[in-house]
Scaffold this active site. Structure first.
Site, PDB file in Angstrom:
ATOM      1  N   GLU A  14       0.349   3.538   1.985  1.00  0.00           N
ATOM      2  CA  GLU A  14       0.336   4.060   3.359  1.00  0.00           C
ATOM      3  C   GLU A  14       1.675   3.852   4.069  1.00  0.00           C
ATOM      4  OE1 GLU A  14      -3.323   3.302   5.465  1.00  0.00           O
ATOM      5  OE2 GLU A  14      -4.439   3.107   3.600  1.00  0.00           O
ATOM      6  N   THR A  33       0.824  -1.205   0.000  1.00  0.00           N
ATOM      7  CA  THR A  33       0.000   0.000   0.000  1.00  0.00           C
ATOM      8  C   THR A  33       0.862   1.261   0.000  1.00  0.00           C
ATOM      9  OG1 THR A  33      -1.439   1.279   1.452  1.00  0.00           O
ATOM     10  CG2 THR A  33      -0.112  -0.361   2.522  1.00  0.00           C
ATOM     11  N   LYS A  58       2.346  -3.460   7.258  1.00  0.00           N
ATOM     12  CA  LYS A  58       2.598  -3.629   5.812  1.00  0.00           C
ATOM     13  C   LYS A  58       4.053  -3.256   5.497  1.00  0.00           C
ATOM     14  CE  LYS A  58       0.114  -4.668   2.909  1.00  0.00           C
ATOM     15  NZ  LYS A  58      -0.288  -5.990   2.344  1.00  0.00           N
ATOM     16  N   TYR A  66      -1.640  -0.613  11.004  1.00  0.00           N
ATOM     17  CA  TYR A  66      -1.797  -1.261   9.685  1.00  0.00           C
ATOM     18  C   TYR A  66      -0.591  -0.972   8.798  1.00  0.00           C
ATOM     19  CZ  TYR A  66      -3.260  -1.662   4.768  1.00  0.00           C
ATOM     20  OH  TYR A  66      -3.304  -1.946   3.419  1.00  0.00           O
TER      21      TYR A  66
HETATM   22  P1  NAD Z   1      -9.585  -7.372   2.255  1.00  0.00           P
HETATM   23  O1  NAD Z   1      -9.553  -7.086   3.717  1.00  0.00           O
HETATM   24  O2  NAD Z   1     -10.824  -7.098   1.473  1.00  0.00           O
HETATM   25  O3  NAD Z   1      -9.236  -8.922   2.000  1.00  0.00           O
HETATM   26  C1  NAD Z   1      -8.215  -9.585   2.675  1.00  0.00           C
HETATM   27  C2  NAD Z   1      -8.357 -11.084   2.438  1.00  0.00           C
HETATM   28  O4  NAD Z   1      -7.289 -11.736   3.138  1.00  0.00           O
HETATM   29  C3  NAD Z   1      -9.670 -11.676   2.959  1.00  0.00           C
HETATM   30  O5  NAD Z   1     -10.217 -12.546   2.009  1.00  0.00           O
HETATM   31  C4  NAD Z   1      -9.244 -12.427   4.210  1.00  0.00           C
HETATM   32  O6  NAD Z   1     -10.065 -13.549   4.494  1.00  0.00           O
HETATM   33  C5  NAD Z   1      -7.828 -12.839   3.851  1.00  0.00           C
HETATM   34  N1  NAD Z   1      -6.998 -13.052   5.040  1.00  0.00           N
HETATM   35  C6  NAD Z   1      -6.859 -12.246   6.118  1.00  0.00           C
HETATM   36  N2  NAD Z   1      -6.027 -12.806   7.018  1.00  0.00           N
HETATM   37  C7  NAD Z   1      -5.611 -13.987   6.481  1.00  0.00           C
HETATM   38  C8  NAD Z   1      -4.728 -15.014   6.922  1.00  0.00           C
HETATM   39  N3  NAD Z   1      -4.110 -14.949   8.129  1.00  0.00           N
HETATM   40  N4  NAD Z   1      -4.534 -16.077   6.118  1.00  0.00           N
HETATM   41  C9  NAD Z   1      -5.155 -16.172   4.913  1.00  0.00           C
HETATM   42  N5  NAD Z   1      -6.017 -15.238   4.461  1.00  0.00           N
HETATM   43  C10 NAD Z   1      -6.236 -14.159   5.237  1.00  0.00           C
HETATM   44  O7  NAD Z   1      -8.337  -6.610   1.666  1.00  0.00           O
HETATM   45  P2  NAD Z   1      -8.165  -5.851   0.264  1.00  0.00           P
HETATM   46  O8  NAD Z   1      -8.681  -4.472   0.409  1.00  0.00           O
HETATM   47  O9  NAD Z   1      -8.641  -6.716  -0.827  1.00  0.00           O
HETATM   48  O10 NAD Z   1      -6.569  -5.747   0.219  1.00  0.00           O
HETATM   49  C11 NAD Z   1      -5.800  -6.814  -0.361  1.00  0.00           C
HETATM   50  C12 NAD Z   1      -4.332  -6.446  -0.274  1.00  0.00           C
HETATM   51  O11 NAD Z   1      -4.097  -5.232  -0.982  1.00  0.00           O
HETATM   52  C13 NAD Z   1      -3.840  -6.205   1.154  1.00  0.00           C
HETATM   53  O12 NAD Z   1      -2.545  -6.751   1.261  1.00  0.00           O
HETATM   54  C14 NAD Z   1      -3.817  -4.696   1.288  1.00  0.00           C
HETATM   55  O13 NAD Z   1      -2.827  -4.297   2.213  1.00  0.00           O
HETATM   56  C15 NAD Z   1      -3.474  -4.290  -0.122  1.00  0.00           C
HETATM   57  N6  NAD Z   1      -3.956  -2.966  -0.531  1.00  0.00           N
HETATM   58  C16 NAD Z   1      -5.272  -2.622  -0.357  1.00  0.00           C
HETATM   59  C17 NAD Z   1      -5.726  -1.366  -0.790  1.00  0.00           C
HETATM   60  C18 NAD Z   1      -7.181  -0.964  -0.645  1.00  0.00           C
HETATM   61  O14 NAD Z   1      -7.515   0.187  -0.905  1.00  0.00           O
HETATM   62  N7  NAD Z   1      -8.082  -1.853  -0.295  1.00  0.00           N
HETATM   63  C19 NAD Z   1      -4.829  -0.461  -1.392  1.00  0.00           C
HETATM   64  C20 NAD Z   1      -3.482  -0.852  -1.556  1.00  0.00           C
HETATM   65  C21 NAD Z   1      -3.060  -2.103  -1.138  1.00  0.00           C
HETATM   66  P1  TYD Z   2     -10.632   4.076   4.482  1.00  0.00           P
HETATM   67  O1  TYD Z   2     -11.611   3.665   3.433  1.00  0.00           O
HETATM   68  O2  TYD Z   2     -10.717   3.437   5.826  1.00  0.00           O
HETATM   69  O3  TYD Z   2      -9.186   3.894   3.845  1.00  0.00           O
HETATM   70  P2  TYD Z   2      -7.725   4.356   4.413  1.00  0.00           P
HETATM   71  O4  TYD Z   2      -7.840   4.717   5.825  1.00  0.00           O
HETATM   72  O5  TYD Z   2      -6.922   3.133   4.211  1.00  0.00           O
HETATM   73  O6  TYD Z   2      -7.306   5.488   3.532  1.00  0.00           O
HETATM   74  O7  TYD Z   2     -10.756   5.648   4.706  1.00  0.00           O
HETATM   75  C1  TYD Z   2     -10.605   6.555   3.638  1.00  0.00           C
HETATM   76  C2  TYD Z   2     -10.666   7.969   4.213  1.00  0.00           C
HETATM   77  O8  TYD Z   2     -11.990   8.200   4.707  1.00  0.00           O
HETATM   78  C3  TYD Z   2      -9.738   8.182   5.399  1.00  0.00           C
HETATM   79  O9  TYD Z   2      -9.233   9.528   5.347  1.00  0.00           O
HETATM   80  C4  TYD Z   2     -10.641   8.023   6.611  1.00  0.00           C
HETATM   81  C5  TYD Z   2     -11.974   8.526   6.107  1.00  0.00           C
HETATM   82  N1  TYD Z   2     -13.170   7.864   6.703  1.00  0.00           N
HETATM   83  C6  TYD Z   2     -14.200   8.648   7.242  1.00  0.00           C
HETATM   84  O10 TYD Z   2     -14.138   9.884   7.262  1.00  0.00           O
HETATM   85  N2  TYD Z   2     -15.287   7.992   7.781  1.00  0.00           N
HETATM   86  C7  TYD Z   2     -15.400   6.625   7.788  1.00  0.00           C
HETATM   87  O11 TYD Z   2     -16.409   6.101   8.302  1.00  0.00           O
HETATM   88  C8  TYD Z   2     -14.346   5.858   7.215  1.00  0.00           C
HETATM   89  C9  TYD Z   2     -14.404   4.362   7.192  1.00  0.00           C
HETATM   90  C10 TYD Z   2     -13.242   6.522   6.671  1.00  0.00           C
END
Ligand code: NAD
Ligand code: TYD
Length: 380
Positions: A140, A138, A190, A186
């Protein structure tokens, strides 16, 4: 990698981004075996993959990535040659309440996977040739940027302007060499996992790639993250809890564009390298929330803006990072990737999906989720 690995393990494939990656790979690479390894936490849902679950090249294994012996067994039994690692605990608010779960899965889980892959690949005559461990991370981990545009961050910080236009504007972006400076449990977990991946490359010569992507949005995102939570709350007439003043800035990418980038990097990326992924699409939270409200109102037949009264400013998130913004020019220039959707199109697609899939939302938010949401938000 130039030579397509035949047996690909995708971890976290039942989650939000992982399910899009699994779907893409199962459909696009019928000759490859795609093994989805997921623990099915609250965030993992096999309904995300209903349309491909019977495909002959797809296999699901329920397992915890932190279970080293199990990872050894899965990798060996399936003769895994490529790993795309997405499994993680992914929500900042949860990490503030329970950092240990994040360290266990994100750090120890990644380490177990690295070690299991290393042992299996070391045992083969060709060793690391044709292998790849691709770790999804990420933006972050880079910390937080300031809002340096005096007019607030809006246009031209959108996908409509070219990457070079953004640079010419003279504000800061995260680049691949930006020093790591994680703030939340978090992002600290990461960052630590990214360091372990690079350590396995630098120490053992294992072929690894790390990518750092900006905030994703789109279908199948668990409704605890900002966009799906707010869509869902508007539909239910519930308050929209905006943290602080709503001035924090995030850089949003449609999830299918991230999945396409992962496919491209998995096949063409340089082992040992890092790529940033983002669509130059920054939004101040409150501006983005208003776009979401307008879109939901319009698609549900209400005058646009009707639901703005649901906006409720609540206590800020602890350690809330002010701004994230990705410079993805390396990926664009070296591998030719670019985002396919403008933000308004992506939001429209996303809102339509949530409107058409209320059963999915009811299903993933049944059980303990309501209790969690009440604790998390109602007393904020
Ligand atoms: P998510 O929380 O939707 O999904 C995570 C998945 O991992 C779930 O299916 C969960 O069951 C599985 N999981 C959790 N713990 C586990 C374990 N111990 N063993 C096996 N499986 C496990 O997450 P996401 O938003 O799809 O993110 C996927 C990846 O991408 C993550 O590594 C996250 O850090 C990264 N990422 C996410 C975003 C975002 O905006 N969502 C952005 C950049 C990077
Ligand atoms: P989020 O979707 O949790 O992603 P991240 O924290 O990984 O960027 O949040 C996106 C932005 O929205 C973040 O600045 C926090 C804000 N936020 C709210 O203001 N209210 C909410 O209920 C949530 C979940 C997030």
């Amino acid at each position: 990698m130039s030579q397509s690995p035949k047996n690909i393990m995708i971890t976290g494939g039942a989650g939000f981004i992982g399910s899009h990656v699994v779907r893409l790979f199962v459909k696009k690479y019928p000759q490859s075996k795609i093994v989805n390894v997921d623990k099915l936490t609250y965030a993992g849902n096999l309904n995300n993959l209903k349309d491909i679950e019977d495909a002959p090249n797809y296999k699901f294994v329920k397992a915890d990535i932190a279970d080293l012996d199990k990872m050894r067994e899965i990798i060996k039994d399936n003769e895994i040659t490529g790993i795309i690692h997405l499994a993680a605990e992914s929500h900042v608010d949860r990490s503030i309440k329970d950092p240990f779960t994040f360290a266990r899965t994100n750090v120890m889980g990644t380490l177990a996977l690295l070690q299991a892959a290393k042992e299996y690949w070391d045992s083969l005559p060709e060793k690391y040739e044709g292998k790849l461990f691709y770790h999804i991370s990420t933006d972050e981990v880079y910390g937080a940027l300031e809002i340096t545009n005096p007019e607030g961050v809006k246009a031209p910080f959108t996908t409509k302007a070219s990457a070079d236009d953004h640079m010419a504007f003279g504000v800061d972006f995260f680049v691949e060499t930006t020093k790591y400076d994680p703030h939340s449990p978090y992002s600290a977990s990461k960052a630590s996992s990214d360091h372990f991946v690079r350590a396995y490359h630098d120490t053992y010569g294992m072929p690894t790639i790390v990518t750092n992507c900006s905030n994703n949005y789109g279908p199948y995102q668990f409704p605890e993250k900002l966009i799906p939570l707010f869509i869902n709350n508007i539909l239910q007439g519930k308050n929209l809890p905006v943290y602080g003043k709503g001035e924090n800035v995030r850089d949003w990418l449609f999830v299918e564009d991230h999945a396409r980038a992962i496919d491209l990097i998995f096949h063409k990326g340089k082992p040992g390298d890092t790529y940033n992924i983002g669509g130059f699409n920054e939004w101040k939270n409150i501006d983005l929330i208003k776009v979401v409200i307008k879109t939901v109102d319009r698609l549900t037949g209400k005058p646009e803006g009707t639901s703005e009264h649901l906006i409720t400013y609540v206590t800020d998130r602890l350690g809330h990072d002010m701004r994230y913004a990705i410079d993805s020019r390396k990926l664009q220039k070296e591998l030719g990737w670019e985002p396919s959707l403008q933000f308004e199109e992506g939001i429209e697609k996303t809102v339509k999906w949530y409107l058409d899939n209320k059963d999915w939302v009811d299903n993933v938010t049944s059980g303990d989720y309501e209790k969690y949401y009440d604790q998390m938000y109602k007393n904020r």
